[in-house]
Design a protein around this motif. Structure first.
Motif, short mmCIF file in Angstrom:
data_model
loop_
_atom_site.label_atom_id
_atom_site.label_comp_id
_atom_site.label_asym_id
_atom_site.label_seq_id
_atom_site.Cartn_x
_atom_site.Cartn_y
_atom_site.Cartn_z
N THR A 99 0.83 -1.20 0.00
CA THR A 99 0.00 0.00 0.00
C THR A 99 0.87 1.26 0.00
O THR A 99 2.05 1.22 0.36
CB THR A 99 -0.95 0.03 1.20
OG1 THR A 99 -0.17 -0.07 2.41
CG2 THR A 99 -1.93 -1.15 1.14
N ASP B 43 -3.64 5.61 -1.39
CA ASP B 43 -3.74 5.09 -2.75
C ASP B 43 -5.07 4.39 -2.96
O ASP B 43 -5.50 3.59 -2.13
CB ASP B 43 -2.58 4.13 -3.02
CG ASP B 43 -2.50 3.75 -4.48
OD1 ASP B 43 -1.68 4.34 -5.20
OD2 ASP B 43 -3.26 2.85 -4.91
N ASP B 44 -5.72 4.70 -4.09
CA ASP B 44 -7.06 4.18 -4.32
C ASP B 44 -7.10 2.68 -4.61
O ASP B 44 -8.18 2.09 -4.72
CB ASP B 44 -7.77 4.96 -5.42
CG ASP B 44 -7.06 4.89 -6.78
OD1 ASP B 44 -6.05 4.14 -6.91
OD2 ASP B 44 -7.51 5.57 -7.71
N ARG B 45 -5.93 2.04 -4.73
CA ARG B 45 -5.90 0.60 -4.92
C ARG B 45 -6.01 -0.16 -3.61
O ARG B 45 -6.15 -1.39 -3.61
CB ARG B 45 -4.62 0.20 -5.66
CG ARG B 45 -4.62 0.62 -7.12
CD ARG B 45 -3.26 0.56 -7.76
NE ARG B 45 -2.39 1.65 -7.29
CZ ARG B 45 -1.26 2.00 -7.89
NH1 ARG B 45 -0.86 1.37 -8.98
NH2 ARG B 45 -0.53 3.00 -7.42
N THR C 254 -7.68 -1.69 -0.30
CA THR C 254 -9.01 -2.20 0.01
C THR C 254 -9.65 -1.35 1.09
O THR C 254 -8.99 -0.51 1.72
CB THR C 254 -8.93 -3.65 0.50
OG1 THR C 254 -8.24 -3.68 1.76
CG2 THR C 254 -8.20 -4.54 -0.50
N ARG D 80 -7.60 0.88 3.75
CA ARG D 80 -7.82 2.33 3.84
C ARG D 80 -8.10 2.75 5.28
O ARG D 80 -7.53 3.73 5.78
CB ARG D 80 -9.00 2.73 2.95
CG ARG D 80 -8.75 2.58 1.47
CD ARG D 80 -9.96 3.01 0.65
NE ARG D 80 -9.75 2.84 -0.78
CZ ARG D 80 -10.50 3.37 -1.72
NH1 ARG D 80 -11.54 4.13 -1.39
NH2 ARG D 80 -10.23 3.16 -3.00
N ARG E 137 -4.91 7.86 -6.84
CA ARG E 137 -3.81 7.04 -7.33
C ARG E 137 -2.47 7.70 -6.98
O ARG E 137 -2.24 8.86 -7.32
CB ARG E 137 -3.94 6.84 -8.84
CG ARG E 137 -2.90 5.91 -9.46
CD ARG E 137 -2.96 4.50 -8.85
NE ARG E 137 -4.29 3.92 -8.86
CZ ARG E 137 -4.76 3.12 -9.81
NH1 ARG E 137 -4.00 2.83 -10.85
NH2 ARG E 137 -5.97 2.63 -9.71
N ASP F 266 1.45 7.47 -7.58
CA ASP F 266 2.60 6.96 -8.31
C ASP F 266 3.86 7.50 -7.62
O ASP F 266 4.07 8.73 -7.57
CB ASP F 266 2.55 7.41 -9.78
CG ASP F 266 1.39 6.77 -10.52
OD1 ASP F 266 1.12 5.57 -10.30
OD2 ASP F 266 0.74 7.47 -11.33
N ASP G 190 -2.30 11.68 -8.62
CA ASP G 190 -3.45 12.01 -9.46
C ASP G 190 -3.41 13.46 -9.96
O ASP G 190 -4.45 14.10 -10.13
CB ASP G 190 -4.74 11.75 -8.68
CG ASP G 190 -5.93 11.48 -9.59
OD1 ASP G 190 -5.71 11.04 -10.73
OD2 ASP G 190 -7.07 11.72 -9.16
#
Length: 211
Positions: A56, A80-82, A84, A88, A124, A126, A141
């Motif tokens: 995460t 990060d929106d990935r 769960t 989160r 998101r 990166d 983002d």
């Protein structure tokens, strides 16, 4: 008081508005009188109770009108929106000082010194960082962008390498220091250019830095 068993370990990168030496790390007043900046971490190993946090990413933006210890600050977490739903919730709890002994981590202190906590965002993230070479890149983002690089000597002597070692610290024990620039259009605005950059491996649990 018993806390949920949690552990977070991973490479972190941060940038604040202080000069390269960051007086806050030496119990001195911030360079410009106030403190604003951010940090980001990728969890290479971690859990919160039975929830695996490995892989995460999360960031924390912050601002104080004066030194941190005077309070009246503001925070905003970005996860990060990935992640769960369980991840989160876990990351938000830890980043905002929950399930942690008093004053045990910098996250706990930051939360205690803030009157305002903006809504957590799920975007998101990166993020790449090379601690040894003091380089980093971040794009959340398009909302937060940052880059880090080694300090360049003003007399043309090339890259300068310096570390801060804090035995018994609440954030890190050893950090590489460099130069960083950041822009943020989140609730906490940032416009930093070649100011204090910090790279470290974070190892935190409910009782502080884990051995």
């Amino acid at each position: 008081m018993a806390h949920v068993d949690w552990y977070i370990e991973g490479p972190s990168f941060g940038n604040c508005n202080c000069n390269y030496g960051c007086p806050c790390q030496f119990e001195d007043l911030p360079t410009h009188g106030n403190c604003t900046g951010f940090e980001v971490i990728q969890v290479s190993k971690g859990h919160f109770g039975k929830t695996d946090l490995t892989g995460t990413r999360a960031a924390l933006l912050y601002a104080w009108p004066g030194p941190i210890f005077e309070g009246k600050g503001a925070l905003q977490a970005i996860i990060d929106d990935r992640a769960t739903g369980a991840q989160r919730e876990a990351l938000e709890t830890v980043l905002l000082g929950g399930e942690t002994d008093e004053e045990a981590t910098h996250w706990w202190v930051f939360r205690a010194m803030c009157d305002t906590v903006h809504e957590t965002l799920f975007k998101r993230i990166d993020y790449e960082a090379d601690i040894e070479n003091r380089t980093a890149s971040l794009d959340i983002d398009g909302l937060v962008t940052s880059s880090g690089r080694p300090i360049q000597a003003p007399h043309g002597g090339g890259e300068h390498r310096v570390r801060i070692d804090i035995p018994g610290g609440i954030e890190f024990t050893l950090a590489e220091i460099g130069s960083a620039s950041t822009k943020s259009d989140a609730a906490i605005k940032l416009d930093l250019d070649d100011s204090y950059g910090q790279w470290a491996i974070i190892r935190h649990g409910p009782h502080g830095i884990a051995a």
